[in-house]
Write a protein that holds these residues in place. Structure first.
Motif, PDB file in Angstrom:
ATOM      1  N   ALA A 127     -51.719  33.172  13.314  1.00 17.26           N
ATOM      2  CA  ALA A 127     -51.107  33.545  14.598  1.00 17.26           C
ATOM      3  C   ALA A 127     -51.403  32.491  15.671  1.00 17.26           C
ATOM      4  O   ALA A 127     -50.504  32.103  16.435  1.00 17.26           O
ATOM      5  N   ARG A 128     -52.637  32.005  15.721  1.00 14.82           N
ATOM      6  CA  ARG A 128     -52.990  30.980  16.717  1.00 14.82           C
ATOM      7  C   ARG A 128     -52.167  29.713  16.510  1.00 14.82           C
ATOM      8  O   ARG A 128     -51.690  29.096  17.467  1.00 14.82           O
ATOM      9  N   THR A 129     -52.007  29.328  15.261  1.00 14.51           N
ATOM     10  CA  THR A 129     -51.249  28.113  14.955  1.00 14.51           C
ATOM     11  C   THR A 129     -49.777  28.284  15.297  1.00 14.51           C
ATOM     12  O   THR A 129     -49.146  27.372  15.847  1.00 14.51           O
ATOM     13  N   MET A 130     -49.217  29.455  14.978  1.00 14.90           N
ATOM     14  CA  MET A 130     -47.817  29.703  15.333  1.00 14.90           C
ATOM     15  C   MET A 130     -47.640  29.692  16.852  1.00 14.90           C
ATOM     16  O   MET A 130     -46.673  29.139  17.369  1.00 14.90           O
ATOM     17  N   ARG A 131     -48.585  30.299  17.571  1.00 13.79           N
ATOM     18  CA  ARG A 131     -48.514  30.319  19.022  1.00 13.79           C
ATOM     19  C   ARG A 131     -48.500  28.901  19.575  1.00 13.79           C
ATOM     20  O   ARG A 131     -47.682  28.554  20.435  1.00 13.79           O
ATOM     21  N   ALA A 132     -49.408  28.055  19.076  1.00 13.56           N
ATOM     22  CA  ALA A 132     -49.474  26.668  19.551  1.00 13.56           C
ATOM     23  C   ALA A 132     -48.172  25.927  19.258  1.00 13.56           C
ATOM     24  O   ALA A 132     -47.687  25.159  20.101  1.00 13.56           O
ATOM     25  N   ALA A 133     -47.577  26.165  18.090  1.00 14.91           N
ATOM     26  CA  ALA A 133     -46.314  25.509  17.744  1.00 14.91           C
ATOM     27  C   ALA A 133     -45.180  26.001  18.645  1.00 14.91           C
ATOM     28  O   ALA A 133     -44.317  25.218  19.053  1.00 14.91           O
ATOM     29  N   LEU A 134     -45.190  27.282  18.966  1.00 18.07           N
ATOM     30  CA  LEU A 134     -44.180  27.824  19.872  1.00 18.07           C
ATOM     31  C   LEU A 134     -44.325  27.238  21.274  1.00 18.07           C
ATOM     32  O   LEU A 134     -43.339  26.858  21.909  1.00 18.07           O
ATOM     33  N   VAL A 135     -45.555  27.158  21.756  1.00 15.33           N
ATOM     34  CA  VAL A 135     -45.804  26.568  23.079  1.00 15.33           C
ATOM     35  C   VAL A 135     -45.349  25.116  23.088  1.00 15.33           C
ATOM     36  O   VAL A 135     -44.708  24.652  24.038  1.00 15.33           O
ATOM     37  N   ALA A 136     -45.639  24.392  21.995  1.00 17.99           N
ATOM     38  CA  ALA A 136     -45.221  22.990  21.910  1.00 17.99           C
ATOM     39  C   ALA A 136     -43.694  22.857  21.940  1.00 17.99           C
ATOM     40  O   ALA A 136     -43.162  21.855  22.422  1.00 17.99           O
ATOM     41  N   PRO A 142     -46.112  35.212  28.154  1.00 18.61           N
ATOM     42  CA  PRO A 142     -46.767  35.699  26.947  1.00 18.61           C
ATOM     43  C   PRO A 142     -45.864  35.743  25.715  1.00 18.61           C
ATOM     44  O   PRO A 142     -46.289  36.176  24.655  1.00 18.61           O
ATOM     45  N   ALA A 143     -44.612  35.241  25.843  1.00 15.00           N
ATOM     46  CA  ALA A 143     -43.679  35.303  24.713  1.00 15.00           C
ATOM     47  C   ALA A 143     -44.213  34.589  23.477  1.00 15.00           C
ATOM     48  O   ALA A 143     -44.051  35.079  22.356  1.00 15.00           O
ATOM     49  N   ALA A 144     -44.874  33.455  23.663  1.00 10.92           N
ATOM     50  CA  ALA A 144     -45.394  32.709  22.512  1.00 10.92           C
ATOM     51  C   ALA A 144     -46.437  33.526  21.757  1.00 10.92           C
ATOM     52  O   ALA A 144     -46.413  33.609  20.528  1.00 10.92           O
ATOM     53  N   THR A 145     -47.360  34.144  22.492  1.00 16.02           N
ATOM     54  CA  THR A 145     -48.391  34.959  21.853  1.00 16.02           C
ATOM     55  C   THR A 145     -47.791  36.185  21.197  1.00 16.02           C
ATOM     56  O   THR A 145     -48.135  36.533  20.059  1.00 16.02           O
ATOM     57  N   LEU A 146     -46.883  36.864  21.881  1.00 19.42           N
ATOM     58  CA  LEU A 146     -46.255  38.059  21.309  1.00 19.42           C
ATOM     59  C   LEU A 146     -45.487  37.731  20.032  1.00 19.42           C
ATOM     60  O   LEU A 146     -45.596  38.439  19.023  1.00 19.42           O
ATOM     61  N   ALA A 147     -44.728  36.657  20.042  1.00 22.78           N
ATOM     62  CA  ALA A 147     -43.961  36.272  18.858  1.00 22.78           C
ATOM     63  C   ALA A 147     -44.878  35.863  17.711  1.00 22.78           C
ATOM     64  O   ALA A 147     -44.659  36.248  16.556  1.00 22.78           O
TER      65      ALA A 147
END
Length: 195
Positions: A127-136, A142-147
């Motif tokens: 989840a942390r890695t996906m969040r970082a990729a979404l932010v990038a 909070p959409a990146a964390t929620l997704a």
């Protein structure tokens, strides 16, 4: 002892899972696993830092595949569709012939709180890695964390279904179904051009 033979890592994993299932995780040592394959204990430790990691090998390949799938999604795709693309890419690492091994692995993990904690840590890392990729990619909070958290949950739920006795659908099909269930809960629909 055999000094070198192709597929040693895979043979160690197969032997470890068999021993964990027969004897129990706590009662099985790295030396036992190595002996079952006909290699030295040193050879075992060249492949795995400890016996626990035999069960968690492949995590980095999964994370890399998911991130690659996220990056390949269309630039204008909504965050949840981007996560779906990442999960689809990760599902390719789970062919049907791996299902039996995954069932046994899950049973071993379910019996040991420390292994369950490691499994939770693995999913949190995804989840942390996906969040970082979404932010990038430009997804705001909070959409990146929620997704990302939703994606990790979708993977976990679908994986649990995938290893259930009698299940024949692919992991990708199950992930799509679980993601559709999530979307119906939230009242959203996927952009079928990206999913």
């Amino acid at each position: 002892m055999v000094r070198w033979e192709p597929g040693t890592r895979e043979r160690l994993q197969a032997a470890a899972l068999e021993l964990f299932t027969e004897r129990g995780f706590e009662q099985t040592t790295a030396a036992d696993i190595a002996a079952a394959v006909g290699v030295s204990e040193r050879t075992f430790f060249r492949h795995f830092p400890d016996k626990r990691e035999v069960l968690f090998d492949g995590q980095s390949r999964l994370v890399d595949a998911v991130v690659e799938g996220l990056r390949a999604a269309p630039a204008d795709a909504p965050a949840l569709d981007v996560v779906a693309a990442g999960l689809r890419a990760g599902a390719e690492l789970f062919p049907d012939d791996l299902r039996g091994w995954a069932r046994l692995r899950r049973a071993v993990i379910a019996e040991h709180p420390a292994l369950l904690e490691r499994e939770r840590h693995k999913m949190a890392g995804l989840a942390r890695t996906m969040r970082a990729a979404l932010v990038a990619r430009g997804t705001s909070e909070p959409a990146a964390t929620l997704a990302a958290e939703s994606g990790s949950t979708v993977f976990s739920v679908a994986f649990g279904q995938w290893i259930a006795e009698g299940e024949h659908r692919s992991l990708a099909e199950l992930q799509t179904a679980v993601l559709d269930d999530l979307r119906s809960l939230t009242g959203t629909t996927p952009d079928r051009g990206t999913v």
